[in-house]
Design an enzyme around this catalytic site. Structure first.
Site: not given
Ligand SMILES: *[C@@H]1O[C@H](CO)[C@@H](O)[C@H](O)[C@H]1NC(C)=O
Ligand SMILES: *[C@@H]1O[C@H](CO)[C@@H](O)[C@H](O)[C@H]1NC(C)=O
Length: 398
Positions: A222, A245
């Site tokens: 993430d 991310h």
């Protein structure tokens, strides 16, 4: 001249040694967790031993160290409380690894694994945290009914914290979180979790100020670093991010986060490799008010990044925002300078700002983002600002 220089040098060194004799040399009082019953055998539960070592160190006024020797120490969720500490700074020196129990539920029944609460003055040096998150991710990815999972290391209402040279592997949820902390320095961290592991953000901060994160490597499933509501004076420099991310301000503007302010953030000299985003600001498409201002994104290298530069003020997972609502977050004075490399998608710059509060004071300076086949483009909605120097793809700012 030579003699003069030598004699003044001698006078200075004599003075220095006198000064040194005059000040009491700090004697380090060390508390070895093994002496409190911890066992580095990878099996024995050492939770109570670590807590006893903490209590002992805490009660000692002076220069104190908690020492964790080589070995693998199993810990269940625990809270190191600083409220009664007499020490000014505790050095937590970790040569070994701290590992989770094999059954993932032992961590997941709590929100956090290792918590420092109301601590003022702490220096964590070295160490490996292995939360063994895989079995929980497998449950989540199998769409079973699974607990949310525990963050590996949390600092809550704490200040004057240094985390140096720590490695965190396979957290169940976020690796490290800061909640309402001041003056935190994190350096030389290694954060590791696979690309497909859900919610394994590297560092997430909220309501914190004076935070620096430098010289660290994030490979995770993430955000590498995310800044939630209310963070001021954040400095991030010399970071590698990927997989992951990207580095994100947000999401902001969820209900209940009224008035959030993210201000004075610098992200400098970051390399992104194969990440979903590079430099992102993300707010919910909800009227919750708040501000993001004075942000500097400087000298970034993008290697095959899907969205190298993105402002998304229409974030709304699972369609929970009524149609016609717009973000109430005002974004202003954001500079992107010296951003180079490759975009994995045909849109390298996205400024999708709020129709109610258009982005203003955006600056693009010295940008060169190319894509594999076509030359990439930029897309703007309600975005105002200027360009300086060469900007590729050409700017769509008004
Ligand atoms: C901005 O943050 C940096 C630390 O990241 C700090 O040194 C500086 O003083 C802050 N600037 C203002 C105007 O507060
Ligand atoms: C942008 O980068 C590409 C690829 O590295 C390079 O060929 C091109 O000359 C650069 N353009 C400018 C304006 O610097």
């Amino acid at each position: 001249m030579m003699i003069m220089a030598n004699s003044s040098f001698m006078i200075i060194s004599v003075l220095l040694s006198l000064l040194h004799l005059a000040s009491p040399s700090p004697s380090l009082k060390s508390f070895n967790v093994v002496k409190f019953g911890a066992k580095g055998d990878g099996k024995t539960d050492s939770t109570q031993a670590f807590l006893r070592a903490w209590e002992a160190a805490c009660g000692f006024s002076g220069y104190v160290q908690i020492y964790v020797p080589h070995g693998r120490y199993v810990l269940r969720p625990l809270i190191f409380r600083g409220i009664h500490c007499k020490t000014s700074t505790i050095l937590f020196r970790i040569d070994g690894s701290i590992v989770a129990p094999d059954n993932y539920y032992e961590l997941a029944k709590s929100n956090s694994w290792i918590v420092f609460h109301l601590v003022n003055g702490l220096h964590i040096k070295g160490g490996v945290l292995d939360a063994k998150g895989k079995s929980l991710w497998d449950c989540k990815l199998g769409h079973g009914k699974c607990p949310m999972g525990a963050q590996s290391l949390s600092f809550d209402n704490s200040k004057n914290i240094v985390v140096e040279g720590l490695t965190s592997i396979n957290s169940q949820m976020f690796h490290i979180t800061l909640n309402a902390c001041q003056n935190v320095r994190m350096v030389g961290l290694t954060i590791l979790a696979p690309d497909e592991s859900p919610n394994t953000d590297g560092i997430h901060m909220e309501r914190s100020s004076q935070v620096t994160i430098t010289n660290s490597d994030f490979q995770t499933g993430d955000d590498c670093i995310s800044m939630g509501p209310d963070n001021q004076n954040v400095w991030i420099e010399h970071i590698h991010c990927g997989p992951g991310h990207g580095i994100s301000i947000g999401s902001l503007g969820r209900e209940g986060d009224q008035g959030a302010l993210v201000e004075n953030v610098t992200v400098k000299s970051v390399t992104f490799t194969g990440t979903m985003n590079g430099l992102r600001i993300k707010t919910w498409a909800k009227p919750t008010r708040g501000r993001v201002q004075n942000v500097n994104f400087l000298d970034a290298r993008m290697n095959n990044v899907l969205n190298p530069i993105i402002i998304d003020q229409n974030y709304c997972p699972s369609g929970s925002c009524p149609a016609g609502q717009a973000s109430g977050i005002q974004i202003s004075d954001v500079t992107y300078k010296g951003i180079h490399g490759t975009s994995a998608s045909p849109v390298a710059l996205i400024f999708d700002c709020s129709p109610m509060h258009p982005c203003k004071g955006l600056t693009l300076q010295d940008i060169n983002l190319s894509a594999q086949k076509t030359s990439p483009r930029s897309e703007c909605n309600h975005a105002y600002g200027r360009t300086i120097g060469s900007v590729q793809p050409s700017s769509c700012l008004r």
